[in-house]
Motif scaffolding. Structure first.
Motif, short mmCIF file in Angstrom:
data_model
loop_
_atom_site.label_atom_id
_atom_site.label_comp_id
_atom_site.label_asym_id
_atom_site.label_seq_id
_atom_site.Cartn_x
_atom_site.Cartn_y
_atom_site.Cartn_z
N ILE A 1 37.06 45.60 38.86
CA ILE A 1 36.13 45.29 37.77
C ILE A 1 34.71 45.28 38.32
CG2 ILE A 1 35.44 43.55 36.06
CD1 ILE A 1 38.40 42.59 36.10
N ILE B 1 44.30 42.72 34.20
CA ILE B 1 43.45 43.84 34.63
C ILE B 1 43.71 44.10 36.10
CG2 ILE B 1 41.07 44.66 34.90
CD1 ILE B 1 40.58 42.52 32.52
N PHE C 1 31.78 46.52 33.52
CA PHE C 1 33.09 47.06 33.17
C PHE C 1 33.49 46.58 31.78
CE2 PHE C 1 37.76 46.65 33.17
CZ PHE C 1 38.20 47.81 33.79
N LYS D 1 36.63 46.32 28.95
CA LYS D 1 38.06 46.44 28.67
C LYS D 1 38.22 46.35 27.16
CE LYS D 1 42.57 46.07 29.53
NZ LYS D 1 43.33 47.10 30.26
N VAL E 1 40.63 46.02 24.02
CA VAL E 1 41.97 45.62 23.58
C VAL E 1 42.07 46.00 22.10
CG1 VAL E 1 43.65 43.76 23.46
CG2 VAL E 1 41.85 43.70 25.22
N ASP F 1 42.59 47.17 37.51
CA ASP F 1 41.47 47.97 38.00
C ASP F 1 40.47 47.08 38.73
OD1 ASP F 1 42.22 50.40 36.56
OD2 ASP F 1 41.61 49.31 34.75
N LYS G 1 33.46 42.36 27.93
CA LYS G 1 32.42 42.78 28.88
C LYS G 1 32.46 41.82 30.06
CE LYS G 1 28.88 44.51 25.67
NZ LYS G 1 27.56 44.29 25.09
N ILE H 1 45.23 39.15 29.14
CA ILE H 1 44.79 40.53 29.35
C ILE H 1 44.80 40.78 30.86
CG2 ILE H 1 42.95 42.20 28.91
CD1 ILE H 1 41.96 40.22 26.70
N THR I 1 43.94 38.18 35.53
CA THR I 1 44.46 38.15 34.17
C THR I 1 43.56 37.23 33.36
OG1 THR I 1 46.73 38.60 34.79
CG2 THR I 1 46.39 37.53 32.69
#
Lengths: 185, 185
Positions: free
Chosen positions: B133, B129, B137, B139, B141, B131, B161, B127, B114
């Motif tokens: 990474i 996550i 990767f 993400k 928002v 998945d 990033k 945030i 997180t």
């Protein structure tokens, strides 16, 4: 008719493989040229033999003097071959070095991996790596690059660049096991 | 003396923070200008108030008409401020988006993480996550980017990033545990 006092050279691209440039080779090129003779214009065919020495680079020019057309009283021009390097499926040449991109899995990157590379002279070399391989990790193998044409016997380096392929998904069980392993001594 | 019939505008760079551009702010700038009066040349000081609206971009020009020097019978020129964005320690602006580079460890990248990001209006957002990474990767928002000045209330995106930091070294014990975990169901 036209009047050119300067003979014209003709440049032709000669595409060769990285194997050709590594090992050296002989290329035979059939040319057709026009020659003015007392009995008129004649088309001649001729085979030119080009010796490519190990380590030669793209852009190298090989000149065959006075093998071009000979027309209208002007001396025959030269035929010039310019080496062009065909793209290779495994290697990129950077000067005297060869660059090899290896894609390995994350477990291989972390737990040790022996890379196998087939060389341009058909040897199979094994490159054991015990370091952790992070993305962008470079492994330099001295002496496994291209021959250096001006230093017989010398070669550049093989540079292995690593791409590390992460798993798309990990189960909760796998995640727990990984965390345990990272936290173990 | 010189004769210029055109008033001259003066452009000045106004450096502002990304926080200023996110939240909007007021900047007071003290200017000194020369004014020709019947009793001769006078230096005047004046405070100009610049209202920076949320979402304004670098290069935005704010013009104060006729606030420049007024000399030799020529009408006073304008003073123009040009917004310049100071580099930010956490974010890069790309249009309406904010880009945040997060560096996380490999265990975090694999086992879930997180991310905590402090926003430009001093909120702290989390945030999570789940998945895996992989390096590079992204993400996204939605709605946590820069305000869009022409669409009140609308915001661009926050793009995270990820850099994944690999361990420098793993013990044989750790490697064995990792291999077991990768191979487990």
């Amino acid at each position: 008719g036209r009047q050119n006092s300067q003979p014209r050279s003709v440049e032709t691209e000669l595409g060769v493989t990285l194997e050709d440039l590594y090992n050296g080779t002989e290329k035979k090129m059939k040319i057709t040229r026009n020659r003015e003779t007392p009995s008129g214009m004649q088309k001649e065919e001729k085979i030119l033999t080009i010796e490519i020495k190990p380590g030669w680079k793209r852009g190298t020019k090989i000149t065959f003097q006075k093998e071009g057309d000979q027309l209208q009283g002007v001396p025959a021009g030269d035929i010039v071959f310019v080496l062009a390097e065909r793209p290779h499926s495994r290697f990129k040449r950077e000067g005297n070095n060869l660059v090899y991109e290896a894609t390995i899995t994350l477990p291989e990157a972390l737990c040790g991996h022996t890379l196998t590379v087939d060389t341009l002279d058909s040897r199979r070399i094994r490159i054991p790596i015990t370091d952790v391989i992070s993305p962008g990790f470079l492994k330099v193998v001295a002496g496994e690059g291209m021959p250096i044409s001006k230093q017989p016997g010398a070669k550049g380096d093989l540079i292995v660049k690593f791409n590390v392929q992460f798993p798309k998904h990990l189960s909760d069980n796998q995640k727990a096991g990984l965390m345990r392993a990272f936290n173990s001594p």
